[in-house]
Structure formats: structure tokens, C-alpha cells
Design a protein around this motif. Structure first.
Motif, PDB file in Angstrom:
ATOM      1  N   ILE A 281      49.099  50.862  40.330  1.00  0.00           N
ATOM      2  CA  ILE A 281      49.486  50.004  39.202  1.00  0.00           C
ATOM      3  C   ILE A 281      48.578  48.786  39.039  1.00  0.00           C
ATOM      4  N   CYS A 282      47.740  48.517  40.039  1.00  0.00           N
ATOM      5  CA  CYS A 282      46.884  47.323  39.999  1.00  0.00           C
ATOM      6  C   CYS A 282      45.898  47.391  38.830  1.00  0.00           C
ATOM      7  N   PHE A 283      45.791  46.307  38.064  1.00  0.00           N
ATOM      8  CA  PHE A 283      44.835  46.233  36.948  1.00  0.00           C
ATOM      9  C   PHE A 283      43.416  45.968  37.441  1.00  0.00           C
ATOM     10  N   ASN A 284      43.305  45.319  38.577  1.00  0.00           N
ATOM     11  CA  ASN A 284      41.996  44.967  39.140  1.00  0.00           C
ATOM     12  C   ASN A 284      41.544  46.103  40.049  1.00  0.00           C
ATOM     13  N   LYS A 285      40.647  46.927  39.562  1.00  0.00           N
ATOM     14  CA  LYS A 285      40.266  48.120  40.311  1.00  0.00           C
ATOM     15  C   LYS A 285      39.524  47.800  41.603  1.00  0.00           C
ATOM     16  N   GLU A 286      39.100  46.554  41.751  1.00  0.00           N
ATOM     17  CA  GLU A 286      38.521  46.143  43.029  1.00  0.00           C
ATOM     18  C   GLU A 286      39.604  46.044  44.093  1.00  0.00           C
ATOM     19  N   GLY A 287      40.852  45.897  43.650  1.00  0.00           N
ATOM     20  CA  GLY A 287      41.986  45.878  44.567  1.00  0.00           C
ATOM     21  C   GLY A 287      42.146  44.598  45.354  1.00  0.00           C
ATOM     22  N   SER A 288      41.465  43.537  44.946  1.00  0.00           N
ATOM     23  CA  SER A 288      41.529  42.292  45.708  1.00  0.00           C
ATOM     24  C   SER A 288      42.487  41.307  45.049  1.00  0.00           C
ATOM     25  N   CYS A 289      43.525  40.895  45.782  1.00  0.00           N
ATOM     26  CA  CYS A 289      44.458  39.877  45.269  1.00  0.00           C
ATOM     27  C   CYS A 289      43.862  38.501  45.539  1.00  0.00           C
ATOM     28  N   ASN A 290      42.819  38.202  44.793  1.00  0.00           N
ATOM     29  CA  ASN A 290      42.069  36.973  45.009  1.00  0.00           C
ATOM     30  C   ASN A 290      41.849  36.324  43.655  1.00  0.00           C
ATOM     31  N   PRO A 291      42.280  35.085  43.471  1.00  0.00           N
ATOM     32  CA  PRO A 291      42.189  34.448  42.154  1.00  0.00           C
ATOM     33  C   PRO A 291      40.765  34.289  41.641  1.00  0.00           C
ATOM     34  N   ASP A 292      39.787  34.336  42.539  1.00  0.00           N
ATOM     35  CA  ASP A 292      38.399  34.225  42.097  1.00  0.00           C
ATOM     36  C   ASP A 292      37.917  35.504  41.413  1.00  0.00           C
TER      37      ASP A 292
END
Length: 786
Positions: A281-292
Motif C-alpha cells: 500500500i506504500c505510495f513511496n516505492k523506495e519504501g523509506s518512512c523518511n520525511p526527506d
């Protein structure tokens, strides 16, 4: 009428009302979470006799509109001569010198809530609050202590609850609407099928009494609605506060969603959410929960409450599509948003892992094992192997060798530890000798120690470099997480485990292998109030009750099929041996039987095999001999799109027969629903025994020593379960007509026949292919189907 009562945990209250800023799941935080319990226990032990640990605190706070029941558990309460001290323990990787009393407003808020309750209940005018920070690398401890008057704490609590009132009103309004709708809700079908009312009544009584039920309910009874409807009724009568519908497959989650939709059509107001794995379900395909790197993580907590309020006003069915829609609209992380929404849902549809797996279970619900939840465990026969997987862990030597090479020039200190781990596993490889594996009851404590050293040393470097694109970072990260999972599972190691060491080529696998998951499953089920385990195939029932953590006080029910057994032509052909040593002689005979079967009636058929190799060999011969026949074959790994494409071939009214080839226990042998003439026959080759392997033999030997039923537990019961599931694909409704042919000499053996369900009593033994053809012809004539 009294004021509404709202029950909320202190942690959830503080986080909902006061949170702000970014999601910043620094990788070390995962390690901190896994080590947190150990750190708490260590500090609590150091406190000595004056330290009262894990103190449960409950207090009813009376306001103008509500009575708020605040619940929580203080890490510690210290009875010092100068007064009581509330201790809140937090682990950190931030340098201790940078932590001061303004470091975390949320930490103070949570501890102040505990302090308020304790001060009120013990009639104290003032109380101390202490935040204890433990640095997980240096093991430094910093304690920050402040004294608060009861008056100060009262003002703080009142302000906190004032901010929560808007959420309380949402909760109370919804609860009233939901409970009113449940009272008038009727069963969403005109009448109950045979066995359906019996199952629903058993489920309701089990939930009301807070017990466990093991239910074998054959295909067609309507297990999903028969468990959900009484569970909803029980929730409306306050027996439970939430329903967890747990399953192993996406398709069965959809069936649960459809059942809730059917009840909503009948007037039910009920919020449900389907949880989707983070990587999907993650929109960020990099998979990093990092605000940067992720706009959805940056400022997430500043926007998420608005997103919650918006979706709760507009939707009851919080499906994946709905979650993604509102996540995009409010620019919030869809996974974290879904977890927050689950607190507001009445029913949660999710994978087994979210309730039972110690690595990923939902701590917001299950941390203190105090929830009055109902677990509805669908397709419970799948939970046996899944539970073994959940409670086992493994690592490979190759991962540590590769990581060592990558770290030698970058972080020599980490590389040295990785080298020690690699050398240790090389020594294990030598011990395996010609056999290729070792089975040991002993734990590898030296390996645990080295892995813990690696975790500690690697964390700092990972944290500092996670925003860079350094070669080797991902490999080290994977090795780091595997090490954490492995050492954490070591905490569960007992007489139900073995250490399994296996060599393949130059690699070494070390596995902490859970042979008997029953104890840990029984413990996991205590996170709720009640559990219903149900499946079409829990045969034999006493085996599944035992391995799934049941006991003598639990209930069980074994229901008959609701369908006319005469609609199923069930034939046992025991003239063929499908044992591994005899398979070469069986290929052409199976081809002949498949052709004979499909030649008697045009339609869609499926042939199930015990392995891909066996299937591929028969498929090659069949397509060579009958190239004009439409055929499809299951691949070893198929995407969801490929699966849907495969199933789309099963169309009604075909002009030519379709023969699909699949494997027993695979994705098409259970969980699929091909009603009517979309599937009219199945040929099942073999008794479905799991492939012989050292691991399966370890399970066999374990149960042989426990109950003298080693072969049955490790091979026969799981195998026949696959057969029963595969056969269950044919008759899916009252109107369905079809055939099942069982090919194997063992199907005539008494020990296997005893595992046949009641609606298989009419099975006909046919050895001669000529007679088989006549029987099939007569069946279709009798059913008036040309």
C-alpha cells in the motif's frame, strides 16, 4: 439515562490529541522496539524492592458530557521516603547529552496521566514524575525528574480531555447508531441453509461465554456470514468490542467484505477496515518512512487527524481503495493512516500475522492482553504451517559473508563481527559432514551473542547512512533485520523447538524451528476474549484442536454438508500407485483417465498433482497425445494478474473441454469459487503428502515421541487436508453437479478412508477404465445433463 462512558488507553489518548510532525521511522527504532521489553525489565530489576513494576492504572474521569475511563500501565512506581515517583522508561539512540526535559512532550504527557491517576487514588497532594532514558548502544541512563502538584495534573488532564471531546462525540454518536442498527438486524438471507443456523448459534454462545470454538463446516454452509452475523450481534450486546476476521488469502478477505456489505444492505451500520501489507500500500516505492524522501511522511501527524475526521464522516467500508483515496487527498501515509483507522473500526479484516506473529502483531490492540476482542480465524487449517513459520526464524551464512566484504573498507569494526559470524557458520558446516544437516536441542548461545554485537554495532552506521546511496547499504540492512528477527525468536525457544542446521553447496542455513506451535498460539489467542477457528477441512478435528492450541474446555462442532451428496460423483480408482518410486509407471495411465473423464461431458476440469515435476510430466504427455484439447497449467510463481487470467479461462458454455493442471495445496486448490458449470470435475492424483524432507521428518519424530502419531501428524493429516480442499472446488452451491476422481491405491486404505467426510460415504471404488467410463456416462445421464 446516564452519561455515555468512553473507554480509551492513555497512550492512544495522548498520541491522538497531542501528536504532530513527521513520520520518521529511523531504522534503529525497529531495533529499539524489539529490545524495549528487555530494557524495561533490566531497569525495573535494578530498582530493587522499592520499585513496583508494570502497574495497571484505571480511572473514571467525570465531565459534563462523558465519563472517560482512562486505562494504562505505568512502567514503574517507586515508593521513595520523599514521596511516590512515576517512572516512564524510554530507549533511545540519540546521544544522552542532547536529551533534556524538553526532549519529548508526549513522554511527559503519558507519564503525567499515570501520575494523576495514582495521586487521586492515593490522596496525594503532589507526586514526582521521572523519565528514564536508556541509550541502547552505550547503555548510559539519564533520569529527568519533576514534581507536580495534584492541581497542576488536574488542569493538564482536563485540557487533554477537552481536546479529546470532539473525538469522543464522534465515537459515541457512531456507537449509538451502530448498536441501534444491530438490534434490528435480521439474517441477510431469506432462510438458513442446513447447518447454517447451528453454526451461527454455536458461534454466538461461544463468544458470549468467552470461549474457543473449532468448527468444521463443509463447503456451502456459508461459513463467513455464519460467523460474522452472530459476532456482530454479540458486539451489539457488548460481549465484545471489536471483531478481527483473520485469514491467509486475499480472496477470503474479499468474501468477508462482501458479507459485511450484505448486512449493510439490510440496515447494518458497521465500520470495517481491510489492512493491507505496508509494502503493497506504500505510495513511496523506495519504501523509506523518511520525511526527506517521502511527502506523505513529512508532516503526516499534522494532517492525519483531519484525514481521520473526513473519512469517518463519509465511509463505513474502509477498503484499500478508500484508504488510498483519502491518503492522497490529505497527503498522509496510507499504511500508518490505516493503522490509526483500525482503532475506529468495529471489524478488522486482516492477515493472521496482525494478531499472532510476535514480530508484527498490532501492539496498539494487543500489547497488554486485555482486549475484549473476537478472533474469527478463517481457513484455520492453513494456520498450522503459518504458525510454525511465524514462530520460527532462520539466517544464512551467505548474507553475513557478503555483508562482511561490503563493510571491510567502510566499517572495519562491523566487518570483524560479521567475519566471526561467518567463521562460526563455516564451523557448523563442517559439523554437518556428509549428511548435510544437524538437528540439535541445544541453543547456539555463542551465535546469539555475536548477532547481538553485530546489531548494536551496525545500528549506528545504518542510522547515519540511511539517506545516502552507498553500495551495500541494502544488503547490510537486510542482514541487520534478519539478525534482529532471529535473536528475538530465540526468546521463545523451549522444548517445542529444535536448532536445525543445513548445508547447501557453500551456504549454511541455521533455523530456530518451532515444531509445535500450539502453546504459542494458545498464548496469542489470549490477546482477545474469544476465538472461532473454522474451515471446511479440519479433519481430524482432535488433531487440529490440539495443534492450534485448543484444550478440553473448548467447544467443537462438525457439521454435515448442506448439499445433496448425489450431485457429486465420487470415484476412487486405486489401481494406480502415485508413490514417488512408482510414478514413472503412472504417467500414461493418468493421461488415459483424464481423457476418458473429459470425453464423457464437455466442460471445465482441473487435475491436481502432488508436485510441479509430476504435473509437468503428465501435462507434457497429455498435450502431445491430445493437442486439440484446451489446456492451461499453473506456474510455480504467479502474480495476482496471472492468477486472475488463469481463472478467467473457466467460462460457462464452452464448446470444447478445458483441462487445467495444478498442484495440491497450491493457490488454485483452495479458496477459489467456480460455481455452476464453470467447474464440473476434478481429478486428484495422490494423497497429498508433503514432500519428504529433513524438516518434515523432524516434525514426524517430535510427534512420534509425544503421541505415537508422528506420520499422521506430519504427513497424512496435512496431505488429506489438501485433497479435501481440492475436492471442495467442484460443488459450490445447491445447483452444482460434478465429479471427483481420486487416483491412488492408498485411498482404499482404512486409515485414509477414515478421514473421508460424511458426505463422501457414497464413494465408489472403480479400477477398470471401461467401467469408469460407463459410470461417468450414467452419472451425467441420471442428472439429465448432456
Amino acid at each position: 439515562m446516564g452519561k455515555p462512558e468512553i473507554k480509551i488507553s492513555i497512550r492512544n489518548l495522548v498520541e491522538l490529541v497531542l501528536r504532530s510532525g513527521d513520520i520518521d521511522n529511523r531504522l534503529v527504532s525497529s531495533g529499539r522496539m524489539l529490545e524495549g521489553t528487555k530494557i524495561h525489565q533490566r531497569i525495573q530489576k535494578q530498582g530493587g524492592e522499592l520499585y513496583n513494576k508494570e502497574v495497571s492504572l484505571v480511572h473514571d474521569f467525570n465531565t459534563d458530557d462523558f465519563i472517560f475511563r482512562l486505562e494504562g500501565r505505568a512502567d514503574g512506581i517507586i515508593a521513595e521516603p520523599g514521596g511516590a515517583v512515576i517512572d516512564e522508561i524510554k530507549s533511545t539512540i540519540r546521544p544522552i547529552e542532547f536529551i533534556d526535559e524538553d526532549f519529548s512532550f508526549l513522554h511527559w504527557a503519558q507519564a503525567k496521566c499515570y501520575a494523576y491517576i495514582y495521586a487521586v487514588q492515593n490522596e496525594l497532594d503532589s507526586i514526582y514524575v521521572q523519565l528514564t532514558y536508556f541509550h541502547i548502544e552505550t547503555e548510559e541512563i539519564k533520569r529527568i525528574r519533576k514534581q507536580f502538584s495534584l492541581e497542576e495534573l488536574t488542569v493538564f488532564i482536563e485540557e487533554l480531555l477537552d481536546k479529546y471531546v470532539i473525538w469522543a462525540r464522534i465515537s459515541d454518536s457512531w456507537s449509538n447508531k451502530r448498536d441501534t442498527s444491530i438490534k434490528t438486524l435480521e439474517f441477510p438471507f431469506k432462510e438458513y441453509r442446513n447447518g447454517q443456523r447451528e453454526l451461527a448459534v454455536a458461534v454466538y454462545k461461544t463468544i458470549a461465554q468467552g470461549k474457543k470454538l473449532f468448527a468444521q463446516a463443509p463447503t456451502g454452509i456459508g461459513k463467513t456470514i455464519s460467523t460474522l452475523f452472530p459476532a456482530v450481534k454479540a458486539l451489539g450486546e457488548q460481549h465484545i468490542s471489536k471483531i478481527f476476521y483473520l485469514t491467509a488469502k486475499t480472496i477470503t478477505r474479499q468474501v468477508a467484505e462482501e458479507a459485511f456489505s450484505k448486512m449493510r444492505e439490510c440496515g447494518l451500520a458497521f465500520r470495517t477496515i481491510t489492512l493491507t501489507a505496508k509494502d503493497k500500500i506504500c505510495f513511496n516505492k523506495e519504501g523509506s518512512c523518511n520525511p526527506d524522501f517521502c511527502e506523505y511522511a513529512k508532516g503526516h501527524y499534522n494532517r492525519v487527524n483531519n484525514a481521520l475526521e473526513d473519512v469517518l464522516k463519509n465511509s463505513e467500508n474502509l477498503s484499500r481503495d478508500v484508504i488510498e483515496e483519502y491518503s492522497h487527498k490529505h497527503t498522509v501515509c496510507p499504511f500508518e493512516f490505516s493503522l490509526d483507522l483500525s482503532l475506529w473500526a468495529d471489524g478488522i479484516i486482516c492477515d493472521y500475522n496482525y494478531a499472532f506473529d510476535p514480530r508484527v502483531y498490532l501492539k496498539r490492540f494487543f500489547l497488554n492482553n486485555t482486549g475484549d476482542y473476537a478472533f474469527l480465524v478463517d481457513e484455520a487449517h492453513n494456520l498450522v504451517d503459518r504458525a510454525r513459520e511465524m514462530f520460527s526464524a532462520q539466517i544464512y551464512k551467505s548474507g553475513y559473508l557478503e555483508a562482511k566484504k561490503l563493510m571491510m573498507s567502510r566499517v572495519p569494526k562491523v566487518a570483524r563481527i560479521l567475519n566471526k559470524i561467518n567463521s562460526y557458520m563455516v564451523a557448523l558446516r563442517k559439523q554437518c559432514k556428509d549428511e548435510g544437516f544437524i538437528i540439535s536441542k541445544a541453543e547456539l548461545t555463542d551465535l546469539y551473542r555475536m548477532l547481538n554485537s553485530f546489531i548494536s554495532e551496525a545500528e549506528e552506521w545504518i542510522l547515519k547512512n540511511q539517506n545516502s546511496n552507498i553500495d551495500g547499504f541494502d544488503q547490510l540492512l537486510e542482514t541487520y533485520f534478519n539478525s534482529i528477527a532471529f535473536t528475538r525468536m530465540a526468546d521463545f525457544y523451549d522444548e517445542r523447538y529444535v536448532t536445525f542446521i543445513e548445508t547447501k553447496s557453500n551456504d549454511v542455513r541455521v533455523k530456530l524451528f518451532c515444531l509445535d506451535p500450539s502453546f504459542l498460539l494458545a498464548d496469542a489467542v489470549k490477546r482477545g476474549k474469544t476465538a472461532i477457528f473454522f474451515s471446511a477441512t479440519l479433519t481430524p478435528l482432535n488433531y487440529f484442536m490440539d495443534v492450534l492450541g485448543g484444550d478440553k474446555e473448548d467447544y467443537n462442532i462438525n457439521l454435515a454438508s448442506p448439499f445433496n451428496k448425489e450431485n457429486l460423483c465420487l470415484i476412487v480408482n486405486d489401481s494406480i500407485s502415485t508413490r514417488y518410486k512408482n510414478r514413472d509407471k503412472s504417467y500414461d495411465k493418468i493421461v488415459d483417465i483424464i481423457w476418458l473423464t473429459i470425453s464423457k461431458k464437455i466442460g471445465n476440469y482441473v487435475v491436481f498433482f502432488p508436485s510441479y515435476k509430476y504435473m509437468n510430466e503428465v501435462y507434457a504427455r497429455f498435450t502431445e497425445q491430445y493437442p486439440e484439447t484446451d489446456t492451461i497449467i499453473q506456474e510455480a510463481s504467479m502474480t495476482e494478474e496471472e492468477r486472475e487470467c488463469f481463472l478467467s479461462n473457466f467460462q460457462s458454455g464452452r464448446e470444447k473441454s478445458l483441462v487445467s493442471f495444478g498442484v495440491l495445496g497450491g493457490i488454485f486448490s483452495e479458496g477459489i469459487d467456480l460455481k455452476g458449470d464453470r467447474l464440473i470435475g476434478a481429478v486428484i492424483v495422490g494423497v497429498g503428502l508433503p514432500q519428504v524432507s529433513p524438516e518434515q521428518d523432524i516434525i514426524m519424530n517430535y510427534y512420534q515421541s509425544i503421541n505415537r502419531m508422528g506420520f499422521e501428524n506430519a504427513y497424512m493429516y496435512p496431505g488429506m487436508n489438501k485433497v479435501l480442499q481440492a475436492a471442495g472446488r467442484v460443488i459450490r452451491s445447491e445447483q452444482d453437479v460434478g465429479l471427483v476422481i481420486l487416483l491412488d491405491e492408498r485411498f482404499s486404505n482404512g486409515s485414509y478412508r477414515r478421514l473421508f467426510p460424511r458426505h463422501w460415504e457414497h464413494a465408489l471404488r472403480v479400477q477398470d477404465t471401461g467401467l469408469l467410463g460407463k459410470k461417468l456416462e450414467q452419472f451425467w445421464i441420471d442428472k439429465n445433463i448432456e
